[in-house]
Design an enzyme around this catalytic site. Structure first.
Site, PDB file in Angstrom:
ATOM      1  N   GLY A  50       0.850  -1.079   0.014  1.00 42.67           N
ATOM      2  CA  GLY A  50       0.100  -0.112   0.000  1.00 42.67           C
ATOM      3  C   GLY A  50       0.921   1.067   0.048  1.00 42.67           C
ATOM      4  O   GLY A  50       0.834   2.036  -0.667  1.00 42.67           O
ATOM      5  N   HIS A  51       1.964   1.346   0.780  1.00 40.17           N
ATOM      6  CA  HIS A  51       2.869   2.445   0.982  1.00 40.17           C
ATOM      7  C   HIS A  51       3.427   2.547  -0.517  1.00 40.17           C
ATOM      8  O   HIS A  51       3.841   3.657  -0.865  1.00 40.17           O
ATOM      9  CB  HIS A  51       3.822   2.324   2.099  1.00 40.17           C
ATOM     10  N   ARG A 201      -0.722  -2.984  10.432  1.00 40.88           N
ATOM     11  CA  ARG A 201      -1.338  -3.740  11.671  1.00 40.88           C
ATOM     12  C   ARG A 201      -1.815  -5.149  11.416  1.00 40.88           C
ATOM     13  O   ARG A 201      -2.012  -6.101  12.216  1.00 40.88           O
ATOM     14  CB  ARG A 201      -2.432  -2.925  12.287  1.00 40.88           C
TER      15      ARG A 201
END
Ligand code: PAF
Length: 299
Positions: A50-51, A201
């Site tokens: 995602g990053h 997470r």
């Protein structure tokens, strides 16, 4: 678009790491003196795909991309996961090696909050419920560090994922309210193959929890299509809560249809909306959200 896709994909150099605001500014000022634009991807590390998609997307808007890696203590409340939040800088920098990132800014806590630091950014309204209700003080800490990172990096553009939708709304409000000379770009949620929204997470989930976790995306997608088909929003929120518990979540913080921009509660789909939810598995809070189209028209 200032950098071509091919160029973005073929860079192989590891980004340089700087740890002080002064080193960061020296490099950024050099780029700007050459007439180049600068973008920032603020992160707390533990980088996942995602990053990397944020880096890739931002590189289409600017000439140079800075990735900040800083686990910001000010946005964690007492009893939250600050101590065990994954810290893996070497792995993160390795993950950026084949990306479009030119520079990593990885300050330590004293560089960001030196002795005597006494300021805080507070955005009213938008921060008061949803995540704000579950995590008192979180948005003050988040907004303060984002304000600092934007000013420290002197970036022209910064990118934030829609996964933390309320965070994105707060940052947009802050940029507008303070006339920050920074363009805020929103990036779509990146999902795993089974639909779970990518998150640092997710690493906390055990195998059984991981199987339950995929239900969040499935249940939200069902609620969105029923809402768009005309079902009552308040009753769908109740049904969503029950469906999440039945799917194996331990508790549900909220399942809410909100105005897509102000995040104010809504009763119908007269304007573009967002469905936002947080469900818990043990101590792990899983966030997700989805766009909901405006389907009610005044005749
Ligand atoms: O979304 C995050 O990772 C953090 O809240 C941010 C924007 C990097 C600020 O610490």
């Amino acid at each position: 678009m200032t950098r071509s896709e091919t160029e973005t994909e073929t860079r192989t150099n590891s980004p340089r790491i700087v740890r002080t605001v002064s080193d960061l500014r020296t490099i950024v000022e050099g780029w700007k003196a050459d007439g180049h634009s600068v973008g920032l991807v603020p992160t707390m590390g533990a980088l996942h795909h995602g990053h990397l998609s944020l880096v890739h997307l931002l590189a289409r808007h600017v000439d140079h991309v800075v990735v900040s890696i800083f686990v910001n203590p000010a946005q964690f409340g007492p009893g939250e996961d600050l101590a065990r939040y994954p810290r893996q800088e070497a792995k993160d920098v390795a993950a950026l090696a084949n990306s479009a990132a030119d520079l990593v800014f990885a300050p330590d806590v004293e560089e960001v909050y030196p002795h005597g630091f006494s300021s805080s950014v507070h955005i009213t309204g938008l921060t008061e419920d949803l995540e704000g209700a579950s995590r008192p003080g979180h948005f003050d800490g988040m907004a303060t560090v984002v304000m600092k990172l934007l000013l420290q990096s002197q970036c022209d553009t910064a990118i934030f994922g829609e996964k933390d939708y309320q965070q994105l709304a707060v940052i947009r409000r802050m940029a507008e309210d303070f006339n920050l000379p920074v363009k805020i770009v929103a990036a779509p949620i990146v999902r795993e193959d089974d639909g779970l929204a990518a998150s640092s997470r997710n690493a906390y989930l055990d195998q059984a929890q991981r199987q339950v976790a995929v239900g969040l995306n499935r249940i939200l997608a069902d609620l969105v299509s029923r809402a768009e088909a005309g079902e009552n929003l308040a009753s769908l929120e109740q049904k969503g809560r029950k469906a999440l518990l039945a799917a194996g979540f331990d508790s549900v913080d909220y399942v809410c249809f909100r105005d897509a921009t102000t995040l104010a509660p809504i009763r119908n789909l007269r304007q573009p909306a967002r469905l936002l939810a947080v469900a818990r598995l043990g101590t792990i809070r899983l966030l997700d959200n989805m766009a909901v189209a405006a389907t009610v028209t005044d005749r």
